[in-house]
Design a protein around this motif. Structure first.
Motif, mmCIF file in Angstrom:
data_model
loop_
_atom_site.group_PDB
_atom_site.id
_atom_site.type_symbol
_atom_site.label_atom_id
_atom_site.label_comp_id
_atom_site.label_asym_id
_atom_site.label_seq_id
_atom_site.Cartn_x
_atom_site.Cartn_y
_atom_site.Cartn_z
ATOM 1 N N TYR A 1 0.842 -1.199 0.000
ATOM 2 C CA TYR A 1 0.000 0.000 0.000
ATOM 3 C C TYR A 1 0.881 1.254 0.000
ATOM 4 O O TYR A 1 0.689 2.186 -0.811
ATOM 5 C CB TYR A 1 -0.860 -0.070 1.257
ATOM 6 N N ALA A 2 1.867 1.296 0.907
ATOM 7 C CA ALA A 2 2.755 2.462 1.010
ATOM 8 C C ALA A 2 3.575 2.633 -0.265
ATOM 9 O O ALA A 2 3.766 3.764 -0.748
ATOM 10 C CB ALA A 2 3.672 2.309 2.222
ATOM 11 N N ILE A 3 4.051 1.540 -0.834
ATOM 12 C CA ILE A 3 4.806 1.610 -2.087
ATOM 13 C C ILE A 3 3.937 2.220 -3.188
ATOM 14 O O ILE A 3 4.384 3.071 -3.969
ATOM 15 C CB ILE A 3 5.308 0.213 -2.497
ATOM 16 N N GLY A 4 2.671 1.790 -3.247
ATOM 17 C CA GLY A 4 1.750 2.345 -4.238
ATOM 18 C C GLY A 4 1.579 3.835 -4.090
ATOM 19 O O GLY A 4 1.560 4.586 -5.081
ATOM 20 N N ASN A 5 1.462 4.308 -2.845
ATOM 21 C CA ASN A 5 1.331 5.749 -2.608
ATOM 22 C C ASN A 5 2.566 6.510 -3.087
ATOM 23 O O ASN A 5 2.455 7.581 -3.693
ATOM 24 C CB ASN A 5 1.103 6.012 -1.121
ATOM 25 N N PHE A 6 3.744 5.976 -2.802
ATOM 26 C CA PHE A 6 4.966 6.661 -3.225
ATOM 27 C C PHE A 6 5.142 6.617 -4.740
ATOM 28 O O PHE A 6 5.616 7.584 -5.344
ATOM 29 C CB PHE A 6 6.184 6.053 -2.516
ATOM 30 N N ILE B 1 0.115 2.136 -12.165
ATOM 31 C CA ILE B 1 0.738 1.133 -11.289
ATOM 32 C C ILE B 1 0.509 1.500 -9.829
ATOM 33 O O ILE B 1 0.175 0.645 -8.995
ATOM 34 C CB ILE B 1 2.246 1.020 -11.597
ATOM 35 N N GLY B 2 0.677 2.786 -9.505
ATOM 36 C CA GLY B 2 0.439 3.232 -8.134
ATOM 37 C C GLY B 2 -0.983 2.966 -7.686
ATOM 38 O O GLY B 2 -1.217 2.489 -6.565
ATOM 39 N N PRO C 1 -0.189 11.682 2.054
ATOM 40 C CA PRO C 1 -0.841 10.390 2.310
ATOM 41 C C PRO C 1 0.137 9.218 2.266
ATOM 42 O O PRO C 1 -0.033 8.243 3.017
ATOM 43 C CB PRO C 1 -1.873 10.296 1.179
ATOM 44 N N ALA C 2 1.157 9.297 1.407
ATOM 45 C CA ALA C 2 2.152 8.222 1.366
ATOM 46 C C ALA C 2 2.900 8.130 2.694
ATOM 47 O O ALA C 2 3.111 7.036 3.238
ATOM 48 C CB ALA C 2 3.137 8.461 0.212
ATOM 49 N N VAL C 3 3.278 9.288 3.230
ATOM 50 C CA VAL C 3 3.972 9.301 4.526
ATOM 51 C C VAL C 3 3.049 8.789 5.627
ATOM 52 O O VAL C 3 3.470 8.022 6.508
ATOM 53 C CB VAL C 3 4.463 10.724 4.849
ATOM 54 N N LEU C 4 1.774 9.182 5.578
ATOM 55 C CA LEU C 4 0.823 8.702 6.588
ATOM 56 C C LEU C 4 0.653 7.188 6.517
ATOM 57 O O LEU C 4 0.470 6.536 7.550
ATOM 58 C CB LEU C 4 -0.537 9.393 6.390
ATOM 59 N N MET C 5 0.734 6.618 5.310
ATOM 60 C CA MET C 5 0.623 5.163 5.198
ATOM 61 C C MET C 5 1.846 4.485 5.791
ATOM 62 O O MET C 5 1.738 3.413 6.402
ATOM 63 C CB MET C 5 0.449 4.765 3.721
#
Length: 765
Positions: A108-113, A142-143, A218-222
């Motif tokens: 999930y976090a990888i997708g956000n980044f 992809i994200g 949001p990526a950092v929050l994940m």
């Protein structure tokens, strides 16, 4: 945000317990609950923050049109509500809840980044636009796929994992946990839908919306959500995977279908599930599947509700995108920020319905059964889209209208140092002959409606030599601009400039520059630079100019801009002169003219080609209020109905089926958007309202003939307590000696009860 996140009544009838105070509900709370609740808050912030700005990102940065942006948004939402089935199977059959949450959270976090980094490759002025075709649109897709897999993977696990941490008998503590959990969900979604649009719009990246930051937070929050969850590892109670009931039910249904297909001629059984091989599958399982299928029949029309509901993030956001964001003294609301109204109203309306409206309906003897509430919720959704359709009509009426068929629009800008009088040469005759009002010199303009065709116009000015034979070629419903200048007392004009009367495709304003200075009188290599007045280092556009030429239209952020001339003087020195400023607003089209005024100073004047957005975004509040009311009636009640009508063993299956109705509702919108059969957005809104209205009638008929399940009490469960399950041994859901009926209380691990639907208001969005 509803859809099961609403605080339903606990359906488990409990023995009377003495409540000595609010704090008692926290006694015996597991130490790890804070990590789980914090994880949920951060994950929901991440998800809703990203989703709030997604449509505008697809539209502005990836340059998709409205229909494609809508289709991608709903395809993504479909993935988010289809993948929970995969997450449940992974957790219950292989990895267990803990490792499922950890593994998919990392994904999930990888997708956000990936989404955040790929946004650096968005449309100009982003620096990496076009550098790598593999990192632009494919990177974003992809994200989104990774995020859909991540949020779907943990959706069925986190709330159940939290329930696992409690001991049997901690009924009040479990209820309090889910109340806190529910609050964390809505707090995360509410705050993120307010904050993330601010990061997008109020922070500039390379002179444009800062999508890398808006997706990056949001990526950092994940990442924070994942770290919080992992930090609590030493305190967790982890149950091993025990098999997934969804898989078991699917196999049993497949077995029944296969056996029925291969049955002997003339063989008939009361129900097609009776063909299931009872040597492989328990009779109780077959019986429970029958009850479940009876409920699933009522699920068939439900996707249409979600097709309407989820358009808040797509079509409704696009509607807001083309409205006026100015709230006066309250500042400006972003078009993607209006979505916060839904979670805010949910927090207000649920207590009102539970504490006021439903009790009043009961006292007034007004039918208030679950299916009736759901039907009312669907009706409210249809009404919301009727309102949205009328709002869209009013919005479209504010758009610039083309000249009537057979006519054209002519704008004359007077840059001569006198009052200008245009006339047709030869003059038109007849009662409806067009006429020209005089145009004063102050860089003034007049707009005229003239018949289409080729015309000769005379421009006269006191004390000046007239321009007698200026030719204009006016196409049908075209809009052209003529600029009149003078040179040593002689009026002249360059060739007419075709002008776009229509609004820009995006909400951001479009603008062009017409350069009415002779570069030879200024210097060498003359360019016009447009920059942010407040932050001059943010250069919005640089135009190389030639005398009396117009640039192409470019779409830019609204704001106040400096216009600077940059050139090389005769001594070879670089010069940078501020000519003037102009401002633009959302939805407007502008022609910016750089010219020499009567005092022989360089000057800038902007002219409106298309009026900016004028209809306030606050007009959307009624449709949000109506559909949120429908959500409370439909979603919360739908889970109530599903719980009460399902055998205990089938509650998790129905939870998965409920999520699938959301997924397939988004497929409906995806198909409509991609088909592009309806060009007028207002008509599309009315079409969805009509579709929902038809479904209301169908669902009402189905509800009228629906026979409510009477779930029997199981002999096996009663035998666990050494009691008989005969009707004579039961009184008001309890065994007569005072021992709770286990079908209504707490047999088995808490995790099973959570998955089975106890405190079932936690079907996460």
């Amino acid at each position: 945000m509803g859809r099961g996140e609403s605080d339903e009544k606990n359906k488990m009838e409990q023995e009377e317990e003495v409540d000595t105070g609010f704090c008692d509900k926290f006694r015996g709370f597991p130490k790890c609950i804070g990590f789980i609740v914090g994880n949920e808050f951060c994950e929901r912030f991440s998800f809703y923050g990203m989703k709030a700005i997604l449509t505008i990102y697809l539209l502005e940065a990836l340059l998709f049109d409205d229909s494609t942006s809508t289709a991608i948004y709903h395809a993504f939402t479909f993935g988010c509500y289809f993948t929970p089935i995969l997450g449940a199977i992974m957790a219950d059959s292989w990895l267990g809840k803990y490792w499922t949450i950890v593994s998919v959270s990392i994904l999930y976090a990888i997708g956000n980044f990936v989404l955040s980094i790929s946004s650096l490759f968005g449309a100009p002025p982003y620096p990496f636009y076009g550098v790598s075709p593999d990192a632009n649109i494919p990177g974003a897709m992809i994200g989104l796929v990774l995020i859909a897999l991540g949020t779907g993977g943990i959706k069925p696990c986190v709330s159940a994992f939290g329930g696992d941490q409690f001991k049997d008998g901690q009924t009040k503590q479990v209820q309090m946990f889910f109340s806190i959990f529910y609050f964390a969900i809505n707090a995360g979604s509410l705050i993120s839908t307010l904050v993330t649009p601010l990061l997008r719009d109020d922070v500039q990246c390379y002179g444009a919306d800062c999508f890398p930051l808006a997706f990056g937070v949001p990526a950092v929050l994940m990442v924070v959500a994942t770290v919080l969850f992992v930090v609590g590892t030493p305190f967790y109670k982890r149950n091993p995977p025990q098999g997934n009931v969804v898989v078991l039910v699917s196999k049993a249904i497949g077995n029944a279908v296969k056996n029925r297909w291969n049955r002997e001629d003339g063989e008939q059984r009361e129900h097609w599930m009776d063909y299931c091989d009872t040597s492989k599958y328990d009779k109780k399982l077959v019986r429970d599947i029958k009850f479940m299928l009876h409920v699933l029949y009522m699920y068939i029309p439900l996707p249409v509700f979600w097709a309407l509901f989820d358009q808040q993030g797509s079509r409704w956001t696009l509607q807001a995108y083309r409205m006026n964001y100015d709230l006066g003294p309250l500042g400006k609301m972003k078009p993607d920020q209006i979505q916060f109204v839904n979670p805010a109203l949910i927090l207000i309306l649920i207590p009102i319905f539970e504490g006021v409206i439903y009790p009043i309906l009961d006292k007034c003897k007004i039918p208030n059964k679950p299916l009736q509430r759901m039907c009312a919720g669907m009706t409210f959704a249809a009404a919301a889209f009727v309102v949205a359709g009328f709002i869209q009509i009013a919005l479209q009426n504010t758009y610039p209208q083309p000249p009537a068929v057979g006519n054209s629009g002519l704008r004359v800008i007077n840059l001569a140092n006198c009052d200008l009088q245009p006339t047709f040469n030869p003059a038109f005759t007849g009662d409806d002959a067009p006429s020209f009002d005089p145009i004063a010199y102050q860089g003034d303009q007049k707009l005229y409606n003239v018949p289409m065709g080729n015309h000769t116009i005379e421009f006269a000015c006191a004390g000046k030599t007239s321009l007698t034979d200026y030719n204009v070629d006016m196409g049908d419903q075209e809009f052209n601009t003529v600029i009149i200048k003078e040179n040593n007392g002689v009026l002249y004009a360059p060739t007419q400039f075709h002008t776009d009367w229509d609004k820009p495709d995006k909400a951001d304003p479009k603008m062009r520059v017409i350069f009415m200075l002779d570069p030879a009188t200024i210097g060498h290599n003359v360019t016009v630079r447009i920059e942010n007045k407040d932050v001059p280092t943010q250069v919005y556009e640089t135009f190389e100019v030639m005398m009396e030429t117009a640039t192409e239209y470019v779409v830019k952020e609204p704001g106040v801009f400096n216009v600077r001339l940059q050139y090389e003087n005769d001594a070879g020195e670089e010069q940078d002169d501020l000519v003037g400023t102009y401002s633009t607003e959302h939805g407007g089209g502008y022609t910016v003219v750089v010219y020499n005024n009567k005092d022989q100073n360089n000057e800038v004047t902007s002219y409106i080609d298309a009026s900016p957005s004028s209809m306030s975004i606050l007009y959307q509040i009624p449709q949000y209020f109506i559909i949120t009311t429908g959500e409370v009636l439909f979603s919360v009640t739908g889970l109530d109905f599903s719980y009460s009508q399902a055998p205990k063993s089938m509650k998790s299956v129905l939870q998965a089926a409920w999520l699938l109705t959301v997924a397939f509702g988004n497929v409906i919108v995806l198909i409509v958007a991609e088909a592009r059969l309806i060009e007028d957005q207002a008509i599309e809104f009315f079409m969805f309202a009509g579709l929902m209205g038809a479904v209301v009638i169908i669902f009402g008929i189905m509800a009228y003939f629906y026979t409510y399940n009477e779930i029997p009490k199981d002999d096996e469960e009663m035998e666990e307590l050494g009691k008989s399950a005969t009707d004579g041994d039961l009184e008001n859901g309890k065994v007569k000696n005072g021992v709770d009926n286990p079908a209504l209380t707490t047999d088995g691990p808490v995790s099973e009860r959570v998955l089975a639907g106890d405190t079932s208001y936690i079907t996460q969005l």
